[in-house]
Design an enzyme around this catalytic site. Structure first.
Site, short mmCIF file in Angstrom:
data_model
loop_
_atom_site.label_atom_id
_atom_site.label_comp_id
_atom_site.label_asym_id
_atom_site.label_seq_id
_atom_site.Cartn_x
_atom_site.Cartn_y
_atom_site.Cartn_z
N GLU A 175 0.87 -1.24 -0.06
CA GLU A 175 0.06 -0.09 -0.06
C GLU A 175 1.07 1.26 -0.06
O GLU A 175 1.83 1.33 0.83
CB GLU A 175 -0.88 -0.08 1.31
CG GLU A 175 -1.68 1.32 1.30
CD GLU A 175 -2.53 1.66 0.23
OE1 GLU A 175 -3.26 0.82 -0.14
OE2 GLU A 175 -2.31 2.85 -0.25
N GLY B 188 -7.02 1.30 3.31
CA GLY B 188 -8.55 1.14 3.08
C GLY B 188 -8.97 1.91 1.75
O GLY B 188 -10.12 1.74 1.38
N GLY B 189 -7.87 2.66 1.22
CA GLY B 189 -8.03 3.33 -0.11
C GLY B 189 -9.16 4.20 -0.18
O GLY B 189 -9.37 4.93 0.85
N THR B 190 -9.77 4.39 -1.17
CA THR B 190 -10.69 5.50 -1.75
C THR B 190 -11.70 5.56 -0.73
O THR B 190 -12.26 6.52 -0.14
CB THR B 190 -11.07 5.45 -3.02
OG1 THR B 190 -9.95 5.44 -3.88
CG2 THR B 190 -11.70 6.71 -3.45
N HIS C 196 -46.19 -1.51 6.88
CA HIS C 196 -46.47 0.00 6.81
C HIS C 196 -46.02 0.83 8.06
O HIS C 196 -46.08 0.19 9.21
CB HIS C 196 -48.23 -0.12 7.02
CG HIS C 196 -48.70 1.37 6.99
ND1 HIS C 196 -48.83 2.06 5.72
CD2 HIS C 196 -49.37 1.78 7.85
CE1 HIS C 196 -49.33 3.14 6.29
NE2 HIS C 196 -49.51 3.24 7.43
C1 LIG Z 1 -16.02 11.37 -3.21
C2 LIG Z 1 -16.34 10.03 -3.69
C3 LIG Z 1 -17.56 9.47 -2.99
C4 LIG Z 1 -17.70 8.06 -3.34
N1 LIG Z 1 -18.99 7.41 -2.86
C5 LIG Z 1 -19.30 6.12 -2.87
C6 LIG Z 1 -20.44 5.55 -2.28
O1 LIG Z 1 -21.25 6.04 -1.90
N2 LIG Z 1 -20.69 4.26 -2.66
C7 LIG Z 1 -19.76 3.38 -3.44
O2 LIG Z 1 -20.11 2.38 -3.64
N3 LIG Z 1 -18.77 3.99 -3.89
C8 LIG Z 1 -18.31 5.20 -3.71
N4 LIG Z 1 -17.13 5.91 -4.41
C9 LIG Z 1 -16.30 5.17 -5.06
C10 LIG Z 1 -15.47 3.89 -4.34
O3 LIG Z 1 -14.81 4.87 -3.42
C11 LIG Z 1 -14.51 3.20 -5.12
O4 LIG Z 1 -15.51 2.68 -6.42
C12 LIG Z 1 -13.99 2.20 -4.55
O5 LIG Z 1 -13.09 2.70 -3.22
C13 LIG Z 1 -12.97 1.47 -5.15
O6 LIG Z 1 -12.20 0.34 -4.58
P1 LIG Z 1 -10.89 -0.16 -4.97
O7 LIG Z 1 -11.05 -1.24 -4.38
O8 LIG Z 1 -11.14 -0.14 -6.48
O9 LIG Z 1 -9.62 0.58 -4.64
P2 LIG Z 1 -9.33 1.92 -3.92
O10 LIG Z 1 -10.26 1.99 -2.66
O11 LIG Z 1 -9.16 3.11 -4.65
O12 LIG Z 1 -7.94 1.38 -3.37
C14 LIG Z 1 -6.72 1.51 -4.08
C15 LIG Z 1 -5.46 1.52 -3.17
O13 LIG Z 1 -4.38 1.16 -4.11
C16 LIG Z 1 -3.23 1.87 -3.61
N5 LIG Z 1 -2.28 2.13 -4.83
C17 LIG Z 1 -2.57 2.46 -5.98
N6 LIG Z 1 -1.48 2.25 -6.93
C18 LIG Z 1 -0.61 1.69 -6.23
C19 LIG Z 1 0.71 1.28 -6.12
N7 LIG Z 1 1.42 1.48 -7.40
N8 LIG Z 1 1.41 0.61 -5.22
C20 LIG Z 1 0.90 0.63 -3.97
N9 LIG Z 1 -0.64 0.90 -3.72
C21 LIG Z 1 -1.13 1.52 -4.70
C22 LIG Z 1 -4.03 3.29 -3.28
O14 LIG Z 1 -3.18 4.09 -2.40
C23 LIG Z 1 -5.36 2.60 -2.68
O15 LIG Z 1 -5.02 2.69 -1.23
C24 LIG Z 1 -16.76 7.19 -4.18
C25 LIG Z 1 -15.72 7.88 -4.70
C26 LIG Z 1 -15.56 9.03 -4.48
C27 LIG Z 1 -14.16 9.56 -5.05
#
Ligand SMILES: Cc1cc2nc3c(=O)[nH]c(=O)nc-3n(C[C@H](O)[C@H](O)[C@H](O)COP(=O)(O)OP(=O)(O)OC[C@H]3O[C@@H](n4cnc5c(N)ncnc54)[C@H](O)[C@@H]3O)c2cc1C
Length: 464
Positions: free
Chosen positions: A34, A39-41, A441
């Protein structure tokens, strides 16, 4: 020196950590890499922080409407943005920390913090470390895309990531982009007290939705005082004193929007350009998404791609489902596939839009005989009782098979009620089963059987 693992997972989004749990439990020696916050996005800059802020904005809205419910507050409603941010950061921080501790404490799992890059189809580097494995799982997600708008380099602008860093109220937030991220931020900041203008190049907001859904969303946002500039054919930004000025060549009388801050929310791009995919021979499509088959295998044996980086979904639940598909195929001899999945998502404006399956436009275009039922939320008792009657719901059914094709529920509780429809779709149940179900209801969902009892033939589009 190269350290060898059974499996390497890149990214700790919605798929990676759970996959690490399953693979290690199956006896594999796993490395997880990571480069940012665990936990990512979703956890750090997506779902959780925004929905936490949507909740603060909702509280402000209800407080301002208190008199409608017979409640006297006795003073103006103000929002403390520092507190809003502190509450949000506490919630997201706890989630992120929880995932980090889980992974770091997981038996058979080694966590590496840094940027992963493929050196070959069997090896990645993370800083000075070289790691090899027979299996790689790419879960690197996506980031906000920033288009080359004229003048953008000369103004301070925010993306959905960087807007989360501020703890003050923008006087006038200009939002470029009328998709779900722009709308969620737009409504919440309006409720916090900012003036908000949404600029959209298309003729309507949320362009993939049906026209009636887009129109109802626009009405809801305009009722709250959000300004719209649709059909913005040419957007150019500049600074004039402390103001940001957006030139908008649209069909409204004013061609300029003057504000204090700009949010660029025009979509997201996959995190695949800095992964060294070419060194591993992994194919991407023209948008940079990693090409995968129905079971999420890339073209290179032993390498899978999950979540937003594969372009098969752009949601937390689709990424988590990718984990389930890969784990089922690898560990349970269960041939789950992406094509088993129905389209489903919510848009968290208030009231929310819950969506499942096909839109009305898609059904019409398909040319199949179909039936449709609909009802305005002003005729839903639960919505009336709550004083939240904006929106409507509609359900589409195949006239021959009687299976439900899709639904949109824009209204209070729409994000929850849509699951009645979604589950019936997964069950491939004829709509008559749901029509005869006795729902509780008063709820929004209790009207779904009623709507299904009032279906009417859907005229086929002339151009289908
Ligand atoms: C403002 C906003 C609101 C959202 N609201 C919703 C919602 O309400 N409901 C919903 O379902 N979705 C929502 N989403 C979308 C959702 O957040 C994403 O679809 C979801 O988090 C995708 O997860 P993922 O598993 O693809 O990767 P991500 O959660 O994006 O994680 C990817 C991880 O990989 C890491 N990484 C990337 N490249 C590398 C590398 N080369 N080396 C090491 N680590 C790396 C990053 O640091 C990150 O931690 C929202 C998105 C945004 C931006």
């Amino acid at each position: 020196m190269t350290t060898t693992f059974d499996a390497i997972i890149i990214g700790t989004g919605q798929a990676g950590p759970s996959l690490a749990g399953r693979l290690t439990a199956a006896g594999m020696k796993v490395a997880v890499i990571e480069r940012g916050r665990f936990g990512g996005t979703c956890v750090n800059t997506g779902c959780t922080p925004t929905k936490t802020m949507v909740a603060s904005a909702y509280a402000a809205r209800v407080a301002r409407r208190a008199a409608d419910f017979g409640v006297a507050i006795g003073g103006p409603i103000t929002v403390d943005m520092k507190q809003v941010k502190a509450r949000r950061d506490a919630i997201t921080g706890k989630s992120s920390k929880g995932i980090e501790s889980w992974l770091k404490g997981m038996a058979n799992c080694t966590v590496f913090e840094g940027q992963a890059r493929f050196a070959s189809a069997h090896e990645v580097t993370v800083g000075p470390a070289r790691l090899s494995a027979e299996r790689f799982f790419i879960n690197t997600g996506a980031r906000p895309s920033v288009p080359p708008l004229p003048g953008l380099d000369h103004v301070k602008y925010f993306t959905s990531d960087s807007l989360l860093d501020i703890d003050f109220l923008p006087r006038h937030l200009i939002i470029v982009g009328g998709g779900y991220i722009g709308l969620e931020f737009g409504q919440m900041y309006r409720r916090f007290g900012s003036e908000v203008t949404i600029i959209e190049t298309g003729a309507r907001l949320m362009q993939r939705e049906d026209e009636d859904v887009s129109a109802a969303i626009k009405d809801i946002l305009e009722q709250e005082g959000i300004n719209m500039r649709l059909n913005a054919a040419c957007i150019a930004l500049s600074m004039q004193g402390d103001d940001v000025v957006a030139g908008v060549d649209c069909d409204s009388e004013s061609r300029e929007v003057r504000g204090s801050h700009v949010l660029v929310a025009v979509g997201r791009r996959p995190n695949t350009d800095d992964l060294g995919l070419e060194k591993a021979g992994i194919e991407m499509d023209k948008h940079g998404y990693i090409a995968v088959d129905d079971q999420l295998r890339t073209n290179v044996p032993g390498i899978w791609a999950l979540g937003d980086c594969n372009g098969k979904g752009a949601f937390t639940h689709t990424s988590y489902n990718d984990f389930e598909i890969v784990a089922a195929n690898l560990l349970n001899n269960d041939t789950r596939r992406v094509s088993d999945r129905h389209t489903a998502y919510a848009v968290y404006i208030d009231p929310p839009l819950g969506r499942a399956g096909m839109t009305e436009a898609e059904v019409r275009k398909s040319g199949r005989p179909a039936l449709m039922g609909q009802r305005t939320m002003a005729r839903v008792t639960r919505a009336i009782e709550k004083g939240e009657t904006n929106g409507f719901m509609k359900i589409l059914v195949d006239a021959q098979t009687h299976e439900i094709l899709g639904a949109a529920i824009l209204g209070v509780g729409g994000d929850e009620a849509i699951h009645c429809v979604l589950d019936a779709m997964y069950a491939k149940a004829p709509y008559t089963i749901v029509q005869r179900a006795v729902h509780i209801h008063p709820t929004v969902a209790e009207l779904i059987p009623t709507i299904l009892g009032e279906l009417k033939p859907l005229p086929v589009a002339l151009d289908s």
